[in-house]
Design a protein around this motif. Structure first.
Motif, mmCIF file in Angstrom:
data_model
loop_
_atom_site.group_PDB
_atom_site.id
_atom_site.type_symbol
_atom_site.label_atom_id
_atom_site.label_comp_id
_atom_site.label_asym_id
_atom_site.label_seq_id
_atom_site.Cartn_x
_atom_site.Cartn_y
_atom_site.Cartn_z
ATOM 1 N N ALA A 99 0.810 -1.222 0.000
ATOM 2 C CA ALA A 99 0.000 0.000 0.000
ATOM 3 C C ALA A 99 0.842 1.269 0.000
ATOM 4 C CB ALA A 99 -0.929 -0.001 1.210
ATOM 5 N N ALA A 100 2.093 1.180 0.430
ATOM 6 C CA ALA A 100 2.941 2.366 0.574
ATOM 7 C C ALA A 100 3.378 2.904 -0.791
ATOM 8 C CB ALA A 100 4.164 2.033 1.418
ATOM 9 N N LEU A 101 3.238 4.198 -0.979
ATOM 10 C CA LEU A 101 3.715 4.842 -2.205
ATOM 11 C C LEU A 101 5.237 4.799 -2.248
ATOM 12 C CD1 LEU A 101 1.430 8.015 -2.163
ATOM 13 C CD2 LEU A 101 1.217 6.038 -3.691
ATOM 14 N N VAL A 102 5.782 4.726 -3.461
ATOM 15 C CA VAL A 102 7.227 4.669 -3.615
ATOM 16 C C VAL A 102 7.594 5.270 -4.965
ATOM 17 C CG1 VAL A 102 7.365 2.387 -4.708
ATOM 18 C CG2 VAL A 102 9.243 3.164 -3.216
ATOM 19 N N GLY A 103 8.869 5.611 -5.133
ATOM 20 C CA GLY A 103 9.347 6.120 -6.411
ATOM 21 C C GLY A 103 8.652 7.409 -6.823
ATOM 22 N N ASP A 104 8.378 7.540 -8.138
ATOM 23 C CA ASP A 104 7.765 8.763 -8.659
ATOM 24 C C ASP A 104 6.377 9.002 -8.070
ATOM 25 O OD1 ASP A 104 10.021 9.044 -10.176
ATOM 26 O OD2 ASP A 104 9.092 8.486 -12.083
ATOM 27 N N LEU A 157 5.351 8.421 -5.038
ATOM 28 C CA LEU A 157 5.524 9.039 -3.721
ATOM 29 C C LEU A 157 5.961 10.492 -3.878
ATOM 30 C CD1 LEU A 157 5.700 8.982 -0.641
ATOM 31 C CD2 LEU A 157 8.002 7.998 -0.855
ATOM 32 N N ARG A 158 6.955 10.705 -4.711
ATOM 33 C CA ARG A 158 7.448 12.074 -4.898
ATOM 34 C C ARG A 158 6.351 12.992 -5.422
ATOM 35 N NH1 ARG A 158 10.997 12.353 -9.792
ATOM 36 N NH2 ARG A 158 8.889 12.443 -10.667
ATOM 37 N N ASP A 159 5.580 12.517 -6.409
ATOM 38 C CA ASP A 159 4.520 13.337 -6.995
ATOM 39 C C ASP A 159 3.401 13.609 -5.987
ATOM 40 O OD1 ASP A 159 5.986 13.322 -9.302
ATOM 41 O OD2 ASP A 159 4.728 11.847 -10.348
ATOM 42 N N PHE A 160 3.066 12.618 -5.158
ATOM 43 C CA PHE A 160 2.036 12.832 -4.136
ATOM 44 C C PHE A 160 2.482 13.938 -3.180
ATOM 45 C CE2 PHE A 160 0.639 12.137 0.222
ATOM 46 C CZ PHE A 160 -0.743 12.175 0.066
ATOM 47 N N VAL A 161 3.732 13.883 -2.740
ATOM 48 C CA VAL A 161 4.248 14.877 -1.800
ATOM 49 C C VAL A 161 4.263 16.265 -2.426
ATOM 50 C CG1 VAL A 161 6.342 15.646 -0.593
ATOM 51 C CG2 VAL A 161 5.578 13.268 -0.397
ATOM 52 N N ASN A 162 4.778 16.359 -3.651
ATOM 53 C CA ASN A 162 4.939 17.667 -4.292
ATOM 54 C C ASN A 162 3.625 18.270 -4.769
ATOM 55 O OD1 ASN A 162 7.672 17.327 -3.881
ATOM 56 N ND2 ASN A 162 8.129 16.782 -6.003
ATOM 57 N N GLN A 163 2.754 17.431 -5.324
ATOM 58 C CA GLN A 163 1.557 17.954 -5.992
ATOM 59 C C GLN A 163 0.306 17.939 -5.118
ATOM 60 O OE1 GLN A 163 1.248 15.715 -9.682
ATOM 61 N NE2 GLN A 163 3.432 16.013 -10.100
ATOM 62 N N ARG A 164 0.279 17.091 -4.100
ATOM 63 C CA ARG A 164 -0.927 17.009 -3.266
ATOM 64 C C ARG A 164 -0.673 17.363 -1.798
ATOM 65 N NH1 ARG A 164 -3.928 11.493 -3.867
ATOM 66 N NH2 ARG A 164 -5.298 12.622 -2.412
ATOM 67 N N ILE A 220 13.997 16.341 -2.074
ATOM 68 C CA ILE A 220 14.462 14.965 -2.297
ATOM 69 C C ILE A 220 13.928 14.511 -3.653
ATOM 70 C CG2 ILE A 220 14.584 12.638 -1.350
ATOM 71 C CD1 ILE A 220 13.816 13.869 1.385
ATOM 72 N N GLN A 221 14.788 14.423 -4.628
ATOM 73 C CA GLN A 221 14.355 14.174 -6.004
ATOM 74 C C GLN A 221 13.978 12.719 -6.256
ATOM 75 O OE1 GLN A 221 17.103 15.738 -8.902
ATOM 76 N NE2 GLN A 221 16.972 17.828 -8.103
ATOM 77 N N SER A 222 14.639 11.817 -5.582
ATOM 78 C CA SER A 222 14.356 10.404 -5.791
ATOM 79 C C SER A 222 13.271 9.939 -4.827
ATOM 80 C CB SER A 222 15.623 9.563 -5.568
ATOM 81 O OG SER A 222 15.291 8.187 -5.434
ATOM 82 N N GLY A 223 12.182 9.406 -5.384
ATOM 83 C CA GLY A 223 11.118 8.876 -4.544
ATOM 84 C C GLY A 223 11.554 7.661 -3.751
ATOM 85 N N TYR A 224 12.589 6.994 -4.226
ATOM 86 C CA TYR A 224 13.111 5.830 -3.493
ATOM 87 C C TYR A 224 13.910 6.285 -2.276
ATOM 88 C CZ TYR A 224 11.614 3.357 -7.654
ATOM 89 O OH TYR A 224 10.844 2.857 -8.671
ATOM 90 N N ASN A 225 14.699 7.361 -2.453
ATOM 91 C CA ASN A 225 15.396 7.936 -1.300
ATOM 92 C C ASN A 225 14.397 8.478 -0.281
ATOM 93 O OD1 ASN A 225 17.921 7.387 -2.356
ATOM 94 N ND2 ASN A 225 18.188 9.420 -3.256
#
Length: 484
Positions: free
Chosen positions: A83-88, A90-97, A130-135
């Protein structure tokens, strides 16, 4: 455990293309720590409400709570990696929402002293670097392992966070903006002695070191009642900070020290016209290390009766005006303030001596502030009566101060003891104001005992400092290359 988690977080951020310095590491771990803390606070309040048979109204909608977007859990309490977001994603959820949602709280909060307002203001300033959603996923899971549940845990976290701020001060080109040595702050607080019920203010809050140490000083008082604790939480500590990163760090630092909704305002203190400060805006205690060396624009200088481009001089005018009659101040400033002959310096010394009792000047040794090669003093004054006598204390630790040999509490013990009685010693003396030049009002630190004792450095200490400076230069060049 906490210390290793912080180190692991920094190691991950060091590998990420969006984070290039210690400043970035602290900023990025700060906003994630804040959201983790907010979730812990909400869980605690929800449990309290449940025990009282009430329903708790969460600040954040379900989709934006830590346990839902950051670390969704399985029934056995483990992270649900399906269920956990990861990669792009996750990054897009954080930045855009997530961040736009949190920023919107500023407009919806009922007042600036609420946690909702702080949420909105922090996320109006902060951006995910943090550019990498994996990081980002790795960092989130490390932050999730940190606990705020007990006072011991909060205390340990606050110490580690202070260490991160200190590292920022050592690594940053403007380290003094972020870190004033805590032993010095503690000594200043002990001299000024704030009491419960007084309002404590820092208009150049930086990382809120003065406010945090003042809180610790007052929180340690015996027999505090519920009303006292509520006063400390809501009606005691006030600050202003201009820079976005320092503002966010100040909020997080105060939260980790135990203040749920810090009264820190993100604003340019010097943009406020001095004549607009009324009695209701004044404070009993002011503690600060204002930035020095800056040059303020002409329109900012128009807010002050004594026109000068020196930032610290404008702040000193602001602090004198902002003190109540009978109020007390402890302010760090460049030692050249005591002797400069330009019109602004002389006029400001005259104002200070006429409106306040400048009873103590603490002369600090070179190296007190890491990365800032200027001599400084601390001015202690009470507002409401003119100065008749100034007591000077020349701090001489007996060694060369530096990154590996910083100022400590023991170095200031003799000062604190002698200051109680304004004792005359080899390192301390008093000067009658009647004996200073009435034209220049020169307040220079001039020991009648033959000048300052200077500790000679060993060859190893000199070589170590050269090596440290070379390393700083190399790091700065690497950072510049990364920006090109």
């Amino acid at each position: 455990m906490f210390e290793q988690a912080f180190k692991n977080i920094d190691d991950i951020l060091h590998k990420d293309a969006g984070c290039t310095s210690e400043l970035d590491y602290t900023e990025q771990s700060s906003w994630l720590l804040f959201l983790k803390y907010l979730d812990a606070l909400e869980q605690e309040k929800a449990l309290e409400a449940q025990l009282e048979g009430k329903k708790y109204r969460y600040i954040l909608d379900a989709d934006y709570r830590w346990d839902n977007w950051a670390v969704p859990k399985t029934e056995d309490g483990r992270i649900d990696h399906h269920a956990a977001l990861v990669g792009d994603d996750l990054r897009d959820f954080v930045n855009q929402r997530l961040i736009p949602y949190l920023h919107a709280f500023k407009g919806k909060a009922r007042s600036a002293d609420t946690i909702e307002y702080k949420v909105g203001e922090i996320f109006g300033e902060i951006k995910n670097k943090i550019q990498s959603g994996y990081n980002l996923r790795e960092v989130i899971e490390l932050v999730d392992g940190l606990r705020f549940g007990t006072q011991t845990e909060k205390h340990e976290l606050s110490h580690l966070y202070e260490a991160k701020i200190r590292n920022m001060g050592n690594a940053g080109r403007n380290g003094g903006e972020y870190y004033t040595p805590r032993p010095l702050i503690r000594a200043i607080v002990k001299v000024v002695k704030p009491t419960i019920g007084e309002r404590v203010y820092d208009g150049a809050a930086g990382s809120a070191g003065f406010l945090c140490e003042a809180y610790d000083f007052l929180r340690a008082k015996p027999n505090l009642g519920t009303r006292d604790l509520d006063t400390l939480q809501k009606r005691t500590f006030f600050g202003k900070e201009k820079k976005s990163l320092a503002y966010v760090i100040a909020i997080m630092n105060m939260i980790l020290h135990g203040i749920e909704a810090p009264n820190i305002i993100h604003t340019n203190t010097l943009a406020e016209n001095l004549s607009d400060i009324q009695e209701r805006d004044r404070y009993e205690v002011i503690l600060a290390n204002p930035p020095f060396g800056g040059k303020e624009r002409a329109e900012v200088q128009q807010n002050f009766p004594i026109k000068t481009g020196e930032t610290a001089y404008l702040f000193l005018q602001h602090f004198i005006r902002s003190l109540k009659a009978g109020g007390r101040g402890g302010i760090v400033i460049k030692s050249t303030f005591l002797s400069n002959t330009d019109n602004a310096s002389v006029a400001l010394r005259k104002q200070l001596l006429q409106e306040c009792d400048l009873h103590t000047v603490l002369d600090l040794p070179s190296g007190t502030f890491q990365g800032a090669g200027v001599k400084t003093v601390v001015l202690f004054f009470d507002k409401g009566a003119p100065t008749s006598k100034v007591w000077y204390y020349q701090l001489t630790p007996g060694r060369n101060l530096g990154k590996t040999n910083p100022l400590n509490d023991a170095d200031l013990a003799d000062f604190l003891e002698r200051q109680k009685t304004f004792a005359d010693t080899v390192q301390s003396w008093s000067v009658d104001i009647a004996n200073i030049d009435p034209v220049t009002l020169d307040l220079s630190v001039k020991s009648p005992n033959g000048g300052e004792a200077v500790a000679l450095r060993s060859p190893k200490a000199i070589l170590d400092e050269i090596g440290a400076l070379d390393a700083q230069s190399a790091a700065l060049l690497e950072e510049i290359r990364g920006l090109l």
